[in-house]
Write an enzyme that holds these catalytic residues in place. Structure first.
Site, PDB file in Angstrom:
ATOM      1  N   TYR A 126      -2.400  -0.652  10.645  1.00  0.00           N
ATOM      2  CA  TYR A 126      -2.509  -1.086   9.242  1.00  0.00           C
ATOM      3  C   TYR A 126      -1.241  -0.698   8.501  1.00  0.00           C
ATOM      4  O   TYR A 126      -0.638  -1.510   7.789  1.00  0.00           O
ATOM      5  CB  TYR A 126      -3.740  -0.437   8.581  1.00  0.00           C
ATOM      6  CG  TYR A 126      -3.836  -0.729   7.094  1.00  0.00           C
ATOM      7  CD1 TYR A 126      -4.223  -1.983   6.635  1.00  0.00           C
ATOM      8  CD2 TYR A 126      -3.528   0.257   6.151  1.00  0.00           C
ATOM      9  CE1 TYR A 126      -4.305  -2.249   5.277  1.00  0.00           C
ATOM     10  CE2 TYR A 126      -3.605  -0.007   4.791  1.00  0.00           C
ATOM     11  CZ  TYR A 126      -3.987  -1.258   4.359  1.00  0.00           C
ATOM     12  OH  TYR A 126      -4.055  -1.526   3.017  1.00  0.00           O
ATOM     13  N   SER A 142       0.870  -1.183   0.000  1.00  0.00           N
ATOM     14  CA  SER A 142       0.000   0.000   0.000  1.00  0.00           C
ATOM     15  C   SER A 142       0.899   1.223   0.000  1.00  0.00           C
ATOM     16  O   SER A 142       2.067   1.145   0.373  1.00  0.00           O
ATOM     17  CB  SER A 142      -0.846   0.003   1.271  1.00  0.00           C
ATOM     18  OG  SER A 142      -1.553   1.222   1.408  1.00  0.00           O
TER      19      SER A 142
HETATM   20  O1  NJP Z   1     -10.502  -4.930  -0.386  1.00  0.00           O
HETATM   21  P1  NJP Z   1     -11.712  -5.970  -0.397  1.00  0.00           P
HETATM   22  P2  NJP Z   1      -9.459  -4.478  -1.522  1.00  0.00           P
HETATM   23  N1  NJP Z   1      -8.384 -15.351   3.879  1.00  0.00           N
HETATM   24  O2  NJP Z   1     -12.227  -5.933   0.998  1.00  0.00           O
HETATM   25  C1  NJP Z   1      -9.859 -11.341   1.116  1.00  0.00           C
HETATM   26  C2  NJP Z   1      -4.984  -3.462  -0.227  1.00  0.00           C
HETATM   27  N2  NJP Z   1      -5.226  -2.042  -0.349  1.00  0.00           N
HETATM   28  O3  NJP Z   1      -9.676  -5.131  -2.799  1.00  0.00           O
HETATM   29  O4  NJP Z   1     -12.133 -14.069   2.300  1.00  0.00           O
HETATM   30  C3  NJP Z   1      -8.549 -15.227   2.556  1.00  0.00           C
HETATM   31  O5  NJP Z   1     -12.628  -5.682  -1.534  1.00  0.00           O
HETATM   32  C4  NJP Z   1     -11.341 -11.068   0.923  1.00  0.00           C
HETATM   33  O6  NJP Z   1     -12.033 -12.270   0.631  1.00  0.00           O
HETATM   34  P3  NJP Z   1     -13.008 -13.080   1.634  1.00  0.00           P
HETATM   35  C5  NJP Z   1      -5.612  -4.152   0.951  1.00  0.00           C
HETATM   36  O7  NJP Z   1      -4.853  -3.957   2.125  1.00  0.00           O
HETATM   37  C6  NJP Z   1      -6.461  -1.556  -0.530  1.00  0.00           C
HETATM   38  O8  NJP Z   1      -9.416  -3.006  -1.453  1.00  0.00           O
HETATM   39  O9  NJP Z   1     -13.974 -13.719   0.701  1.00  0.00           O
HETATM   40  N3  NJP Z   1      -8.926 -14.089   1.969  1.00  0.00           N
HETATM   41  C7  NJP Z   1     -11.337 -10.202  -0.314  1.00  0.00           C
HETATM   42  O10 NJP Z   1     -11.309 -10.983  -1.483  1.00  0.00           O
HETATM   43  C8  NJP Z   1      -5.581  -5.584   0.480  1.00  0.00           C
HETATM   44  O11 NJP Z   1      -4.323  -6.163   0.730  1.00  0.00           O
HETATM   45  C9  NJP Z   1      -6.647  -0.182  -0.635  1.00  0.00           C
HETATM   46  O12 NJP Z   1     -13.604 -12.093   2.582  1.00  0.00           O
HETATM   47  C10 NJP Z   1      -9.159 -13.040   2.761  1.00  0.00           C
HETATM   48  C11 NJP Z   1     -10.015  -9.435  -0.195  1.00  0.00           C
HETATM   49  O13 NJP Z   1      -9.204 -10.126   0.787  1.00  0.00           O
HETATM   50  C12 NJP Z   1      -5.785  -5.472  -1.027  1.00  0.00           C
HETATM   51  O14 NJP Z   1      -5.538  -4.113  -1.351  1.00  0.00           O
HETATM   52  C13 NJP Z   1      -5.558   0.664  -0.573  1.00  0.00           C
HETATM   53  C14 NJP Z   1      -9.013 -13.091   4.154  1.00  0.00           C
HETATM   54  C15 NJP Z   1     -10.234  -8.018   0.259  1.00  0.00           C
HETATM   55  O15 NJP Z   1     -10.997  -7.370  -0.697  1.00  0.00           O
HETATM   56  C16 NJP Z   1      -7.160  -5.825  -1.535  1.00  0.00           C
HETATM   57  O16 NJP Z   1      -8.124  -5.027  -0.849  1.00  0.00           O
HETATM   58  C17 NJP Z   1      -4.311   0.131  -0.395  1.00  0.00           C
HETATM   59  C18 NJP Z   1      -8.610 -14.323   4.710  1.00  0.00           C
HETATM   60  N4  NJP Z   1      -8.451 -14.476   6.039  1.00  0.00           N
HETATM   61  C19 NJP Z   1      -4.132  -1.231  -0.297  1.00  0.00           C
HETATM   62  N5  NJP Z   1      -9.330 -11.871   4.663  1.00  0.00           N
HETATM   63  C20 NJP Z   1      -7.980   0.434  -0.809  1.00  0.00           C
HETATM   64  N6  NJP Z   1      -9.036  -0.303  -1.042  1.00  0.00           N
HETATM   65  O17 NJP Z   1      -8.061   1.677  -0.741  1.00  0.00           O
HETATM   66  C21 NJP Z   1      -9.652 -11.093   3.626  1.00  0.00           C
HETATM   67  O18 NJP Z   1      -3.273   0.959  -0.330  1.00  0.00           O
HETATM   68  N7  NJP Z   1      -9.555 -11.782   2.480  1.00  0.00           N
END
Ligand code: NJP
Length: 227
Positions: A148, A136
């Site tokens: 975070y 990030s």
């Molecule tokens: O968020 P979201 P983003 N095991 O909530 C999965 C970074 N980032 O696309 O398990 C397996 O739509 C969850 O899947 P589910 C951020 O830190 C973002 O924005 O089905 N999977 C979902 O597919 C992250 O690293 C921003 O709930 C797990 C996904 O993670 C990445 O981008 C800015 C899990 C999250 O999708 C993707 O985030 C930035 C587990 N235990 C960095 N826990 C931003 N959005 O502004 C969660 O700088 N997931």
């Protein structure tokens, strides 16, 4: 033959958008996350011949090993990995956020990424492939009171460490550093945020470079509003 890209956090946001963009660019996909229904819907959309859904909790190393076994059973190889699953923090900073929310971030954002690497690297090395890791811009700058941010600095360090470890293997490592992106990551969609598709284009750009080109980092930020 299509190359195989494994994506964690593929059920939503940046991961799902990248799955769509990578499919468009000719990749076959292994889609991992916990939400089976969302993954299955995405596989239907992309096509069962091109994608497989593998439910997985990234905080569980054995589960990640099972995910990799299932991916190999389906496609026989893994050319690239997008270690992208991550969660955000709770408000309140070091003085007020619930400490258990810190552990959850360490488990998903740091250990989850490290487990993905351990479970997949042997196969990515065989393919002289590519690893893209979602850090990030918060893994470069420090956000006030933000655990975070601390976890994403750790992810940045993992990317640097992995690149050194992979020197001479042909494996490339790209750190992805997004600014604010409008995804379910936020309870309230921020204004002037990027769309997940904006990040997905960057990931596909990194993955589509020829073997001699090593794109180390990709910081993608929203343009500040015109005053
Ligand atoms: O968020 P979201 P983003 N095991 O909530 C999965 C970074 N980032 O696309 O398990 C397996 O739509 C969850 O899947 P589910 C951020 O830190 C973002 O924005 O089905 N999977 C979902 O597919 C992250 O690293 C921003 O709930 C797990 C996904 O993670 C990445 O981008 C800015 C899990 C999250 O999708 C993707 O985030 C930035 C587990 N235990 C960095 N826990 C931003 N959005 O502004 C969660 O700088 N997931």
């Amino acid at each position: 033959d299509a190359k195989i890209l494994l994506i964690t956090g593929a059920s939503s946001g940046i991961g799902a958008a990248t799955a769509r963009a990578a499919a468009e660019a000719g990749w076959s996909l292994v889609l991992a996350a916990r939400s089976t229904d969302k993954l299955t819907a995405l596989v239907q959309e992309i096509g069962e011949d091109r994608a497989v859904a593998i439910p997985c909790d990234v905080t569980d190393y054995e589960d990640q090993r099972r995910m990799v076994d299932a991916a190999l059973q389906r496609f026989g190889r893994i050319d690239a990995v997008f270690a992208n699953a991550g969660i955000g923090g709770k408000p309140g900073g070091f003085s007020g956020a619930p400490p258990e929310s810190w552990r959850a971030m360490v488990d998903v954002n740091i250990l989850g990424v490290a487990y993905t690497l351990r479970a997949t690297l042997e196969h990515v090395k065989k393919a002289r492939g590519h690893v893209v890791i979602t850090s990030s811009i918060a893994g470069r700058r420090t956000l006030s009171g933000s655990m975070y941010s601390a976890t994403k600095w750790a992810v940045t360090a993992i990317g640097y460490g992995l690149r050194e470890e992979m020197r001479g293997t042909g494996v490339r490592v790209t750190l992805l550093e997004p600014g604010m992106v409008d995804t379910p990551f936020f309870d309230n969609a921020p204004t002037a945020a990027l769309r997940p598709e904006d990040i997905a284009r960057g990931v596909v750009y990194a993955l589509s470079q020829p073997p001699g080109v090593d794109l180390h980092e990709l910081a993608i930020l929203p343009t500040p509003p015109v005053e």
